[in-house]
Design an enzyme around this catalytic site. Structure first.
Site, PDB file in Angstrom:
ATOM      1  N   LYS A 297     -12.633  -9.377   8.826  1.00  9.64           N
ATOM      2  CA  LYS A 297     -12.795 -10.163   7.595  1.00  9.64           C
ATOM      3  C   LYS A 297     -13.478 -11.511   7.803  1.00  9.64           C
ATOM      4  CE  LYS A 297      -9.218  -8.417   4.589  1.00  9.64           C
ATOM      5  NZ  LYS A 297      -8.145  -8.734   3.676  1.00  9.64           N
TER       6      LYS A 297
ATOM      7  N   ASP B  73      -9.226 -10.276  -2.925  1.00  5.42           N
ATOM      8  CA  ASP B  73      -7.767 -10.294  -2.733  1.00  5.42           C
ATOM      9  C   ASP B  73      -7.095 -11.422  -3.513  1.00  5.42           C
ATOM     10  OD1 ASP B  73      -7.368  -8.086  -1.122  1.00  5.42           O
ATOM     11  OD2 ASP B  73      -7.702  -9.194   0.742  1.00  5.42           O
TER      12      ASP B  73
HETATM   13  P1  NAP Z   1      -1.431 -10.067   9.360  1.00  5.38           P
HETATM   14  O1  NAP Z   1      -2.662 -10.894   9.315  1.00  5.38           O
HETATM   15  O2  NAP Z   1      -1.112  -9.278  10.583  1.00  5.38           O
HETATM   16  O3  NAP Z   1      -0.163 -11.046   9.078  1.00  5.38           O
HETATM   17  C1  NAP Z   1       1.148 -10.580   9.035  1.00  5.38           C
HETATM   18  C2  NAP Z   1       2.092 -11.735   8.833  1.00  5.38           C
HETATM   19  O4  NAP Z   1       3.411 -11.200   8.699  1.00  5.38           O
HETATM   20  C3  NAP Z   1       2.133 -12.721  10.000  1.00  5.38           C
HETATM   21  O5  NAP Z   1       2.338 -14.012   9.508  1.00  5.38           O
HETATM   22  C4  NAP Z   1       3.354 -12.244  10.784  1.00  5.38           C
HETATM   23  O6  NAP Z   1       4.008 -13.280  11.477  1.00  5.38           O
HETATM   24  C5  NAP Z   1       4.271 -11.824   9.672  1.00  5.38           C
HETATM   25  N1  NAP Z   1       5.263 -10.853  10.125  1.00  5.38           N
HETATM   26  C6  NAP Z   1       5.039  -9.653  10.702  1.00  5.38           C
HETATM   27  N2  NAP Z   1       6.210  -9.043  10.972  1.00  5.38           N
HETATM   28  C7  NAP Z   1       7.197  -9.886  10.569  1.00  5.38           C
HETATM   29  C8  NAP Z   1       8.603  -9.837  10.591  1.00  5.38           C
HETATM   30  N3  NAP Z   1       9.249  -8.765  11.080  1.00  5.38           N
HETATM   31  N4  NAP Z   1       9.287 -10.872  10.095  1.00  5.38           N
HETATM   32  C9  NAP Z   1       8.654 -11.952   9.612  1.00  5.38           C
HETATM   33  N5  NAP Z   1       7.316 -12.081   9.573  1.00  5.38           N
HETATM   34  C10 NAP Z   1       6.592 -11.049  10.043  1.00  5.38           C
HETATM   35  O7  NAP Z   1      -1.408  -9.025   8.176  1.00  5.38           O
HETATM   36  P2  NAP Z   1      -2.028  -9.201   6.692  1.00  5.38           P
HETATM   37  O8  NAP Z   1      -3.397  -8.689   6.650  1.00  5.38           O
HETATM   38  O9  NAP Z   1      -1.793 -10.562   6.222  1.00  5.38           O
HETATM   39  O10 NAP Z   1      -1.126  -8.154   5.890  1.00  5.38           O
HETATM   40  C11 NAP Z   1       0.263  -8.379   5.719  1.00  5.38           C
HETATM   41  C12 NAP Z   1       0.801  -7.339   4.752  1.00  5.38           C
HETATM   42  O11 NAP Z   1       0.259  -7.551   3.475  1.00  5.38           O
HETATM   43  C13 NAP Z   1       0.391  -5.905   5.120  1.00  5.38           C
HETATM   44  O12 NAP Z   1       1.375  -5.314   5.897  1.00  5.38           O
HETATM   45  C14 NAP Z   1       0.228  -5.201   3.789  1.00  5.38           C
HETATM   46  O13 NAP Z   1       1.404  -4.481   3.500  1.00  5.38           O
HETATM   47  C15 NAP Z   1       0.083  -6.339   2.807  1.00  5.38           C
HETATM   48  N6  NAP Z   1      -1.268  -6.318   2.170  1.00  5.38           N
HETATM   49  C16 NAP Z   1      -1.343  -5.829   0.919  1.00  5.38           C
HETATM   50  C17 NAP Z   1      -2.546  -5.834   0.241  1.00  5.38           C
HETATM   51  C18 NAP Z   1      -2.620  -5.297  -1.143  1.00  5.38           C
HETATM   52  O14 NAP Z   1      -3.716  -5.231  -1.701  1.00  5.38           O
HETATM   53  N7  NAP Z   1      -1.513  -4.921  -1.734  1.00  5.38           N
HETATM   54  C19 NAP Z   1      -3.697  -6.339   0.863  1.00  5.38           C
HETATM   55  C20 NAP Z   1      -3.587  -6.830   2.151  1.00  5.38           C
HETATM   56  C21 NAP Z   1      -2.366  -6.818   2.803  1.00  5.38           C
HETATM   57  P3  NAP Z   1       3.605 -13.680  12.971  1.00  5.38           P
HETATM   58  O15 NAP Z   1       2.337 -14.475  12.868  1.00  5.38           O
HETATM   59  O16 NAP Z   1       4.764 -14.468  13.459  1.00  5.38           O
HETATM   60  O17 NAP Z   1       3.413 -12.386  13.722  1.00  5.38           O
END
Ligand code: NAP
Length: 499
Positions: free
Chosen positions: A282, A318
Site C-alpha cells: 500500500k 478505505d
Molecule cells: P496490520 O497493519 O497488520 O495491523 C494490525 C493491528 O492490530 C496492529 O496494530 C497490531 O498490533 C494489532 N493487533 C494484532 N493482533 C492483536 C491482538 N491480539 N491484540 C491487540 N492488538 C492486536 O493490519 P491491518 O491492515 O490494519 O488490518 C487489521 C484488520 O482490519 C484486519 O485483520 C481486517 O480484519 C480488518 N480490515 C478490514 C477492512 C474492511 O474493509 N472491512 C479493510 C482492511 C482491514 P501490533 O502492532 O502490536 O502487532
C-alpha cells in the site's frame, strides 16, 4: 472452453463425474488415467462417454500417479486412441513413439514444476514439431513476468497452444490464457482436489471468473498483494461486474515485495486497467504513481490504482468507506442519541496498522476526536502524529468512555472467533461499535455489542463500500452493493478463509 480434470481411483466414480460435468454444460474433460487404481479399463471409460475427453496418464516425474511400467502406460494411451478419444496428451519425450491414428488430436505437452524456462519460443517450436495439433506448456511461475512471457508465447503461436503458469503467482494465466488465444484452459473437479499447484475449481472458473466470456477486449483488473490467496476481492468485484454486464475480469496477483517494481513497469503488457492494493504494497507502490487524491497524500497509503494513458492515479477508498459505513449505519439504525455522524464526538480506534490509520484519518476528517490504542504504543503514537489525534496504550482502553469503538485489529477474525478486543462489561447502549473484521461478519464483539443495545457497523459494510467506491472509479457506474454483499457472505460461509 473449460476442460475439467477428473482424477478418481475407481472407474465408476470417474464415469459418474464425467456424466455430472456433461450434464452441467462442461464440453471437455481430462480423464487422468494414472489415478485409476489397478488395471485401467480404457474401453469402459471411453465407450459412450457423455462429452469429449482428453486421455492423460502421467508419470510421477510429471506430477502424476502412474505406478505401472512405461510400456503399460503407453499401451493405455494407445488403447484410448483406438477407442477414438477426442484428444490424447503425450509428453514431449514420448510423442514421437505414439503415432497419429484416427481422428484423435495430439496434445504434445511439457511440464516444469520448478521454473518457466527462459527460452519458451524454442521449447514451443520443439513441441510443435512433434506432430502436435495442440501444444501445451505448463511451467512454474516464480515471477509475474513469467506469466507475461507465457501469455505472449500463446499469443504469437501459429499452432493452437495452451500456456499456463503454475503456482499462486501463475494463477492469472489460467484465467487469461484463452484471452491470449488458447483453445481451452484446465480446472479441477473439486476446489480441494488440485491436480497442479495454483489450479482452481471449474465452478470458480466458470461462475466467478466467467472464463467463457473473456475475450480479447476484456479489461483486466485485480488485487496485488502477498499473500493473495485469501483475498475476497475477486469474489466481490467479479460478482458486481457480472451483474452490471461489464466486459472485465478481476484477478488475484501475488507479487512479492521485491518484484513489485517490475510488475508495475510491465502493467501495460497485460494490459492492466486497475488494481486494488493491499498488504504489503500500500505504501511502496506509491513510488510509481503519477497522481494521488488528497486522502492518499494525507494517509501515505493507497488501496486503489487506475491505469490510464496519462499514467497511474492512486486513490484511498478505505477512509471514505469507513466514514460512509458509519453514516449509513447510524441512519439505518436510528434510535435515541446518535442519529448521524456529526453526533459522534469521540472514537476509540483499536489497533495501529493500515486499517486503523485509514479509519482514524476518515473519522478525524469529520471532526471526531480520535484516540488510537495499540499493543505497540509507538505505532499508535506515529498515527496520532500523522492524523492529529491521541494515542494510548492497549491497557488504557477502558479508562475513558467513547461514543464509538472501532476494532481495527484482527482480534475476532476466523479462526479466533471466540476473542474480542473490547470486553462486554465496558459496552454501553449509547455507543456505536464498528468492527472492521469481515470474516465472520458477526464477530463476538458485534454479537456482544448488539446484545448491549449498541448500534453496529460491520466489516462487511466497510469492505463492500470500499470495493463499491473502487468500482465506481474504474467503471463509472455504481455496482449493486447487494450483489457484492451476497457474494462476500457466500464466500465466507462456504470457505472459512482467513480475513
Ligand atoms: P496490520 O497493519 O497488520 O495491523 C494490525 C493491528 O492490530 C496492529 O496494530 C497490531 O498490533 C494489532 N493487533 C494484532 N493482533 C492483536 C491482538 N491480539 N491484540 C491487540 N492488538 C492486536 O493490519 P491491518 O491492515 O490494519 O488490518 C487489521 C484488520 O482490519 C484486519 O485483520 C481486517 O480484519 C480488518 N480490515 C478490514 C477492512 C474492511 O474493509 N472491512 C479493510 C482492511 C482491514 P501490533 O502492532 O502490536 O502487532
Amino acid at each position: 472452453m473449460i476442460c475439467v480434470g477428473i482424477a478418481r481411483g475407481r472407474h465408476r466414480h470417474m464415469i459418474a463425474e464425467h456424466k455430472f460435468l456433461a450434464d452441467n454444460g462442461i464440453g471437455l474433460v481430462e480423464l487422468r488415467l494414472d489415478f485409476i487404481q489397478g488395471k485401467v479399463q480404457v474401453k469402459r471409460l471411453f465407450r459412450s462417454r457423455p462429452c469429449p475427453a482428453i486421455a492423460t496418464c502421467r508419470r510421477a516425474a510429471d506430477g502424476g500417479h502412474w505406478a505401472g511400467s512405461e510400456e503399460e502406460r503407453q499401451l493405455v494411451l494407445r488403447t484410448a486412441i483406438v477407442e477414438g478419444t477426442e484428444y490424447v496428451d503425450l509428453e514431449d519425450d514420448i510423442a514421437s513413439q505414439i503415432r497419429r491414428y484416427g481422428p484423435t488430436k495430439r496434445i504434445v505437452s511439457h511440464h516444469d514444476f520448478h521454473k518457466t524456462p527462459a527460452d519458451l519460443a524454442s521449447l514451443h517450436k520443439r513441441l510443435a514439431d512433434l506432430d502436435a495439433d495442440i501444444v501445451k506448456i505448463a511451467t512454474m511461475s516464480n515471477h509475474p513476468s513469467d506469466n507475461l512471457r507465457m501469455l505472449e508465447m500463446v499469443q504469437s503461436a501459429t499452432v493452437p497452444t495452451i500456456g499456463i503458469c503454475m503456482g499462486d503467482i501463475g494463477m492469472p494465466t489460467r484465467v487469461l490464457t484463452g484471452r491470449f488465444g488458447s483453445p481451452f484452459t484446465y480446472a479441477t473437479f473439486h476446489e480441494d482436489r488440485l491436480l497442479a499447484p495454483g489450479q482452481i475449481g471449474w465452478r470458480q472458473m466458470r461462475d466467478v471468473y466467467r472464463y467463457d466470456q473473456i475475450g480479447a477486449a476484456t479489461r483486466i483488473y485485480g488485487v496485488v498483494a502477498d499473500p493473495v490467496g485469501h483475498s475476497l476481492s475477486p469474489v466481490v468485484h467479479n460478482a458486481a461486474l457480472a451483474a452490471a454486464g461489464i466486459d472485465a475480469v478481476y484477478l488475484p496477483f501475488r507479487v512479492p515485495a521485491e518484484q513489485l517494481d517490475e510488475f508495475v513497469w510491465e502493467a501495460g503488457r497485460w494490459p492492466l486497467s486497475g488494481l486494488s492494493v493491499t498488504i504489503p504494497h500500500k505504501e511502496a507502490i506509491l513510488r510509481h504513481v503519477t497522481t494521488k487524491d488528497d486522502l492518499v497524500t494525507a494517509i501515505g497509503a493507497t488501496n486503489t490504482l487506475t491505469f490510464t494513458p496519462d499514467g497511474i492515479s492512486a486513490h484511498n477508498t478505505d477512509a471514505t468507506a469507513a466514514v460512509e459505513s458509519l453514516e449509513a449505519a447510524l441512519q439505518r439504525q436510528g434510535g435515541e442519541g446518535l442519529v448521524d455522524v456529526t453526533a459522534v464526538k469521540s472514537a476509540l480506534v483499536l489497533g495501529a496498522g493500515g486499517a486503523a490509520r485509514a479509519v482514524a484519518f476518515g473519522l478525524r476528517k469529520r471532526g471526531i476526536e480520535v484516540t488510537v490504542c495499540s499493543r505497540t504504543v509507538e505505532r499508535a503514537k506515529r498515527i496520532a502524529a500523522e492524523v492529529g489525534c491521541k494515542a494510548i496504550d492497549w491497557t488504557a482502553r477502558y479508562k475513558v468512555p467513547y461514543d464509538c469503538i472501532v476494532n481495527a485489529t484482527p482480534v475476532g477474525m476466523h479462526p479466533l472467533v471466540n476473542e474480542t478486543p473490547f470486553e462486554k462489561e465496558h459496552l454501553r447502549p449509547y455507543m456505536v461499535v464498528f468492527d472492521t473484521v469481515y470474516n465472520p461478519e458477526n464477530t463476538l464483539l458485534v454479537k456482544e455489542a448488539r446484545a448491549a443495545g449498541c448500534r453496529i457497523v460491520t466489516g462487511v459494510d466497510m469492505f463492500v463500500r470500499q470495493a463499491a467506491i473502487q468500482f465506481r472509479l474504474w467503471h463509472g457506474v455504481d455496482p449493486s452493493e447487494t450483489v457484492m454483499r451476497e457474494a462476500l457472505k457466500r464466500a465466507t460461509a462456504s470457505a472459512k478463509l482467513p480475513g
